[in-house]
Design a protein around this motif. Structure first.
Motif, PDB file in Angstrom:
ATOM      1  N   GLU A 115      38.832  52.227  57.750  1.00  0.00           N
ATOM      2  CA  GLU A 115      38.834  53.558  57.153  1.00  0.00           C
ATOM      3  C   GLU A 115      40.232  54.165  57.104  1.00  0.00           C
ATOM      4  OE1 GLU A 115      36.837  52.669  59.623  1.00  0.00           O
ATOM      5  OE2 GLU A 115      34.984  52.398  58.465  1.00  0.00           O
ATOM      6  N   GLY A 116      41.204  53.457  57.650  1.00  0.00           N
ATOM      7  CA  GLY A 116      42.574  53.941  57.609  1.00  0.00           C
ATOM      8  C   GLY A 116      42.921  54.852  58.757  1.00  0.00           C
ATOM      9  N   LEU A 117      42.128  54.817  59.863  1.00  0.00           N
ATOM     10  CA  LEU A 117      42.372  55.699  60.989  1.00  0.00           C
ATOM     11  C   LEU A 117      42.811  54.901  62.199  1.00  0.00           C
ATOM     12  CD1 LEU A 117      39.164  57.953  60.713  1.00  0.00           C
ATOM     13  CD2 LEU A 117      41.463  58.462  59.832  1.00  0.00           C
ATOM     14  N   ILE A 118      43.519  55.604  63.093  1.00  0.00           N
ATOM     15  CA  ILE A 118      43.813  55.054  64.414  1.00  0.00           C
ATOM     16  C   ILE A 118      43.224  56.014  65.440  1.00  0.00           C
ATOM     17  CG2 ILE A 118      45.928  53.802  63.744  1.00  0.00           C
ATOM     18  CD1 ILE A 118      47.552  56.121  64.856  1.00  0.00           C
ATOM     19  N   GLN A 119      42.641  55.438  66.511  1.00  0.00           N
ATOM     20  CA  GLN A 119      42.036  56.244  67.568  1.00  0.00           C
ATOM     21  C   GLN A 119      43.056  56.403  68.685  1.00  0.00           C
ATOM     22  OE1 GLN A 119      39.136  57.754  67.377  1.00  0.00           O
ATOM     23  NE2 GLN A 119      38.558  56.806  65.396  1.00  0.00           N
ATOM     24  N   VAL A 120      43.615  57.622  68.799  1.00  0.00           N
ATOM     25  CA  VAL A 120      44.633  57.882  69.808  1.00  0.00           C
ATOM     26  C   VAL A 120      43.938  58.418  71.050  1.00  0.00           C
ATOM     27  CG1 VAL A 120      46.776  59.091  70.332  1.00  0.00           C
ATOM     28  CG2 VAL A 120      46.251  58.461  67.969  1.00  0.00           C
ATOM     29  N   PRO A 121      44.069  57.738  72.211  1.00  0.00           N
ATOM     30  CA  PRO A 121      43.412  58.221  73.431  1.00  0.00           C
ATOM     31  C   PRO A 121      43.837  59.661  73.764  1.00  0.00           C
ATOM     32  CG  PRO A 121      44.217  55.985  73.740  1.00  0.00           C
ATOM     33  CD  PRO A 121      44.760  56.457  72.431  1.00  0.00           C
ATOM     34  N   ASN A 122      42.829  60.434  74.053  1.00  0.00           N
ATOM     35  CA  ASN A 122      43.009  61.842  74.459  1.00  0.00           C
ATOM     36  C   ASN A 122      43.459  62.747  73.319  1.00  0.00           C
ATOM     37  OD1 ASN A 122      42.359  61.120  77.142  1.00  0.00           O
ATOM     38  ND2 ASN A 122      44.531  60.643  77.547  1.00  0.00           N
ATOM     39  N   LEU A 123      43.750  62.185  72.128  1.00  0.00           N
ATOM     40  CA  LEU A 123      44.189  63.016  71.005  1.00  0.00           C
ATOM     41  C   LEU A 123      43.241  62.925  69.821  1.00  0.00           C
ATOM     42  CD1 LEU A 123      48.061  62.440  70.938  1.00  0.00           C
ATOM     43  CD2 LEU A 123      46.778  64.282  72.057  1.00  0.00           C
ATOM     44  N   GLY A 124      42.385  61.885  69.819  1.00  0.00           N
ATOM     45  CA  GLY A 124      41.423  61.763  68.735  1.00  0.00           C
ATOM     46  C   GLY A 124      41.947  60.921  67.594  1.00  0.00           C
ATOM     47  N   PRO A 125      41.170  60.856  66.521  1.00  0.00           N
ATOM     48  CA  PRO A 125      41.569  60.031  65.365  1.00  0.00           C
ATOM     49  C   PRO A 125      42.724  60.649  64.602  1.00  0.00           C
ATOM     50  CG  PRO A 125      39.567  61.225  64.866  1.00  0.00           C
ATOM     51  CD  PRO A 125      39.851  61.505  66.316  1.00  0.00           C
ATOM     52  N   MET A 126      43.449  59.716  63.889  1.00  0.00           N
ATOM     53  CA  MET A 126      44.602  60.155  63.094  1.00  0.00           C
ATOM     54  C   MET A 126      44.685  59.254  61.876  1.00  0.00           C
ATOM     55  SD  MET A 126      48.618  60.280  64.231  1.00  0.00           S
ATOM     56  CE  MET A 126      49.896  60.539  63.016  1.00  0.00           C
ATOM     57  N   SER A 127      44.897  59.814  60.722  1.00  0.00           N
ATOM     58  CA  SER A 127      44.977  59.042  59.487  1.00  0.00           C
ATOM     59  C   SER A 127      46.321  58.319  59.423  1.00  0.00           C
ATOM     60  CB  SER A 127      44.817  59.957  58.273  1.00  0.00           C
ATOM     61  OG  SER A 127      44.974  59.215  57.083  1.00  0.00           O
ATOM     62  N   ALA A 128      46.260  57.019  59.033  1.00  0.00           N
ATOM     63  CA  ALA A 128      47.493  56.213  58.956  1.00  0.00           C
ATOM     64  C   ALA A 128      47.703  55.611  57.582  1.00  0.00           C
ATOM     65  CB  ALA A 128      47.469  55.091  59.996  1.00  0.00           C
ATOM     66  N   VAL A 129      46.645  55.454  56.799  1.00  0.00           N
ATOM     67  CA  VAL A 129      46.773  54.826  55.486  1.00  0.00           C
ATOM     68  C   VAL A 129      47.604  55.718  54.586  1.00  0.00           C
ATOM     69  CG1 VAL A 129      45.509  54.101  53.425  1.00  0.00           C
ATOM     70  CG2 VAL A 129      44.635  53.545  55.690  1.00  0.00           C
ATOM     71  N   GLY A 130      48.533  55.086  53.865  1.00  0.00           N
ATOM     72  CA  GLY A 130      49.392  55.816  52.944  1.00  0.00           C
ATOM     73  C   GLY A 130      50.671  56.296  53.567  1.00  0.00           C
ATOM     74  N   LEU A 131      50.711  56.274  54.923  1.00  0.00           N
ATOM     75  CA  LEU A 131      51.932  56.677  55.599  1.00  0.00           C
ATOM     76  C   LEU A 131      52.863  55.476  55.757  1.00  0.00           C
ATOM     77  CD1 LEU A 131      50.549  58.956  58.469  1.00  0.00           C
ATOM     78  CD2 LEU A 131      51.509  59.667  56.258  1.00  0.00           C
TER      79      LEU A 131
END
Length: 902
Positions: free
Chosen positions: A154-170
């Motif tokens: 889905e283009g996301l990374i799961q950052v511990p303690n910070l939640g998901p973050m979009s990475a696709v397109g960056l």
């Protein structure tokens, strides 16, 4: 999470079992690796420890992409000849093009693995993140931790303690920046360090004229070249310069592989994305370049390529190229084959448009130096030198440039450019050039030839300090056996010997061969003239007159014809260098005397003779003899210093009764022994008188007189006799009857070899007692090199030959010959009892059985005599020559023993 763990365990079991079966040859496919990567690092390591598996064997983070790239590479061995044959079909000159190598294709051989992308290269800042990529996060400060975050589908990374973050397109740099900002905003006292983890793989398609078209999984950092090399490259008819990159159904870039290979440019080597298509079209325009360029090959040309750009791609012209006369072979549908000559020195030539199939030949320019004169022979720096319009002989010939051995009375200028049919010979005296009495304006292509005053000796090569003379001789001997050329014996070659002439019994055929050799020799001389072979000619310092004149004489002989007689004359007799010499127009007798090195001391100055060949009124050949006075000639009187004509021969006579210093040696019991110079006609009696006579203890009858010419004659007779004897032995053993004893050839050869080692003495038997008594008939006229040995022999008799103990016995008056032989142990079984003879002290031979000379044996033997017991050869068929040759050996040995005892 449990399902994910179980599937991972199942995958690991499969990997473990596969590894146990296939060992190191097994490599997991990308899908298996993707499943295993979804586990955390701790889960991966724990599972691997439970299964007893090395985690690195199934791919560690960051390494799987390269492993996939290397394993999926297509192996290829480019056959340049096969590619050249296919490409040559499109050339206007197929036979010549097929001999060239195609440019660029050899890069696709399997050994070019260095074009595969490296796993350790830095990830560029503009790298776009996508599903399958991962980043590593390390936290420092209030808390420490390490995470590996993967971009999900889905283009996301799961950052511990910070939640998901979009990475696709960056981009990679943008993702680092945003993640760092989130940590700074939401977590106090923690500093993150972010780096790239594993890279995703992408699938691209390589189609068209690829070596092996298809879909390939490559690293996301791969460019067009990486994908090309992974697929094996371009096939035999594919284009290297029009490779298209298609993305989303559109061509976004055209890649020219020559930009990378020739110019090192990578601007068009774009990084690939998922689903990209690399299309390789058929090559449309080929041009072949051969000749004097740095990289002759078959090249692909673009529509805008002209002569200048193609020559630049081929590495440029060599310095020896004829830039003004390039040839282009072209085939056109309307006119067929055509040739065009292009001048690359002009703008129009450099901009000449090329067409498909053109064959460009870059010829070599003339290898002659056009602004030079050459100096040969006894000169400090022989070779080519620059010619200018004001160059004179005095500029070259000075006291610094001449050698100590240079002949300052004779030198030549050989004049004639490349189109001259008749060579002009100019003779001059270097001494007059040095004094300023003579000078000459030189022309281009002149050859100045300076000679040595002596017959030169080529110097021995210097032995390096670190090498012993023995090592140097051994090393250079081995080199000389390996090659004849090459070895270059001198720095360059001025003159080459004519081809070896085969022996032929037919005289006419021999003449034909000689006639054929001369043009070949002259052709080699002409082709070498004023080329780089003439640049440095140090070896000519050591050339003799004959060696320096040989090519000149050959040229003049070839140029002669009915209307232009050969410009050669000859000088013989009492001069230092007799021989044939070139002659200049109106040359005088004095010029020829200087060419011959001057007169010898023995030359007769009052008279010399010129023999002149001419045709009479009836065209019959006649020879005229002209007498001249050399004294007047050398003084320059016109009456005797006459002009020479073609084929004149000047004979310088020897002074009557002239002789060199002749010497004779007196040894032994002479009042004043030594070496004496003799005059013509002097006799031995006169010489002994000059030496004070003989001493009182001289044994006059035992005198030994030797002469060099007799020594030489004895050696010739001995060698001839030995050779005849070898042939007789072979013939006797081959054809002899059964009742005749044969000789062991090997044993006989050893004996004959020993005979050849016996040094001839050249003894002449003289009657010295009669000579001393004043009998003129016993006197002898002396010659140069004569030696006289007058011994004081003891009262003894020697026994040599086939006895058991050859020795010397005290002389006993009245003792018979047989008694002396018995005292030497008696004769051996090989002795010839019937042919025993005695060599008297004066060198004469006496035969005991010949009672015509002597009444009793007691009268035969005297002090100083030698009894010779020869070998018995009567049992051998037709080998009476043994007796002759053994007598030569015994007599020589006896004389040498006598001389050695003096």
């Amino acid at each position: 999470m449990l399902r994910k763990f179980k599937s991972s365990v199942f995958l690991l079991l499969i990997l473990a079992s596969s590894s146990s079966v296939y060992g190191q040859s097994f490599t997991p496919n990308p899908q298996q690796i993707e499943q295993f990567k979804n586990m955390s690092r701790a889960e991966q390591e724990g599972l691997a420890r439970q299964m007893g598996i090395d985690l690195s064997a199934i791919g560690s983070p960051g390494s799987n992409t390269v492993q996939v790239q290397q394993e999926s590479r297509v192996e290829r061995d480019v056959d340049a000849n096969s590619v050249a044959q296919r490409l040559a079909e499109q050339s206007a000159s197929q036979s010549k093009t097929a001999k060239l190598k195609p440019f660029g294709y050899e890069l696709f051989t399997s050994s070019s693995a260095s074009f595969a992308p490296s796993a350790n290269i830095p990830v560029p800042a503009d790298y776009l993140m996508g599903p399958g990529d991962s980043i590593r996060v390390q936290l420092f400060g209030k808390e420490s931790a390490q995470f590996e975050l993967q971009v999900s589908n889905e283009g996301l990374i799961q950052v511990p303690n910070l939640g998901p973050m979009s990475a696709v397109g960056l981009s990679y740099s943008e993702l680092k920046q945003q993640l760092t900002e989130r940590y700074n905003e939401q977590v106090i006292g923690v500093t993150p360090t972010i780096s790239m983890g594993e890279l995703r793989t992408i699938q691209v398609y390589i189609v068209g004229e690829a070596y092996q078209p298809g879909a390939y999984v490559v690293s996301a950092l791969s460019s067009i070249t990486n994908a090309l090399f992974a697929s094996g490259g371009v096939n035999e008819v594919g284009s290297l310069r029009h490779i298209e990159l298609k993305r989303g159904g559109k061509t976004i870039s055209e890649f020219d592989l020559y930009d990378l290979l020739v110019f090192g440019r990578t601007t068009q080597d774009i990084r690939l994305q998922q689903g990209d298509v690399i299309f390789i079209p058929i090559v449309k325009k080929l041009v072949s370049i051969d000749g004097s360029v740095r990289r002759p090959a078959i090249y692909e040309a673009k529509d805008n390529d002209d002569m200048a750009s193609m020559v630049n791609i081929a590495g440029g012209l060599l310095p020896t190229a004829a830039a003004s006369s390039l040839q282009i072979a072209r085939s056109t549908p309307a006119k067929g084959l055509q040739v065009n000559t292009i001048d690359m020195l002009t703008k129009a030539g450099r901009g000449f448009s090329l067409e498909s199939g053109d064959f460009i030949n870059v010829p070599a320019a003339s290898n002659e130096f056009t602004n030079a004169v050459v100096i040969l022979g006894a000169y400090a720096t022989p070779g080519l030198t620059q010619w200018t319009a004001n160059l004179k002989l005095s500029k070259l010939v000075d006291k610094h440039s001449l050698l100590n051995t240079s002949d300052v009375d004779y030198a030549l200028v050989i004049r004639g450019d490349k189109f001259t049919r008749q060579t002009e010979v100019i003779q001059f005296e270097p001494a007059k050039v040095l004094s300023g009495e003579y000078d000459l304006a030189l022309q281009a292509y002149d050859k100045v030839v300076l000679f040595n005053r002596f017959t030169p000796v080529k110097p021995e090569p210097e032995v390096p300090d670190w090498m012993s003379p023995g090592q140097y001789a051994q090393q250079n001997g081995a080199r000389s056996q390996k090659s004849d050329s090459n070895i270059a014996k001198y720095e360059t070659t001025l003159r080459e010997q004519p081809p070896m002439r085969k022996r032929n019994n037919n005289a006419d055929e021999n003449e034909d061969e000689l006639a054929d050799d001369e043009p070949n020799y002259l052709q080699k001389l002409e082709l070498a003239s004023f080329t780089e072979k003439y640049l440095i000619l140090n070896e000519t310092k050591y050339y003799s007159r004959e060696e320096l004149l040989e090519p000149i004489i050959t040229r003049l002989q070839n140029e002669s014809n009915q209307g232009s007689p050969v410009k050669l004359v000859e000088i013989t007799g009492q001069v230092k260098f007799p021989g044939i010499y070139p002659v200049q127009k109106n040359a005088k007798v004095r010029d020829l005397l200087l060419a011959g090195g001057g007169l010898l001391e023995s030359a007769y100055l009052q008279k010399a003779e010129i023999s002149r060949t001419a045709l009479d009124t009836d065209n019959a050949l006649k020879i005229q003899h002209i007498e001249i006075d050399l004294v007047d000639t050398l003084l320059g009187k016109s009456t005797t210093n006459i002009s020479l004509q073609s084929k004149d021969t000047l004979n310088v006579l020897r002074t009557p009764d002239w002789q060199e210093n002749k010497k004779v040696e007196l040894l032994g019991k002479v009042v004043f022994p030594g070496i004496y110079q003799i005059k013509k006609g002097e006799t031995l009696a006169q010489l002994i008188k000059r030496a004070g006579g003989l001493t009182s203890d001289a044994t006059v009858k035992a005198a030994i007189f030797t002469r060099e010419e007799l020594k030489k004659r004895e050696k010739e007779n001995r060698d001839r006799a030995v050779e005849n004897l070898r042939q007789q032995i072979a013939s006797t053993n081959f054809t002899g009857s059964q009742n005749v004893k044969t000789i062991d050839y090997q044993e006989a050869s050893l004996i004959l070899d020993e005979l050849l080692l016996v040094e001839p003495v050249g003894r002449l038997v003289i009657n010295l007692p009669a000579l001393i008594a004043g009998n003129p008939s016993s006197d002898i006229t002396l010659k140069d090199g004569d030696k006289v040995f007058v011994p004081n022999i003891s009262s003894s008799v020697s026994v040599v030959g086939e006895v058991f103990v050859p020795t010397t016995h005290m002389f006993t008056q009245g003792m018979a010959l047989d008694n002396y032989i018995q005292y030497s142990g008696g004769v051996t079984e090989r002795a010839d009892n019937g042919n025993i003879y005695i060599v008297k002290a004066d060198g004469s031979v006496a035969i005991p059985n010949d009672s015509f000379w002597f009444n009793t044996q007691e009268l035969i033997l005297e002090p100083g005599d030698t009894i010779v017991v020869p070998r018995d050869v009567t049992n051998y068929e037709r080998l009476g020559l043994w007796q002759t040759i053994t007598q030569i050996a015994y007599q020589s040995a006896i004389a040498l023993i006598a001389i050695g005892n003096l």
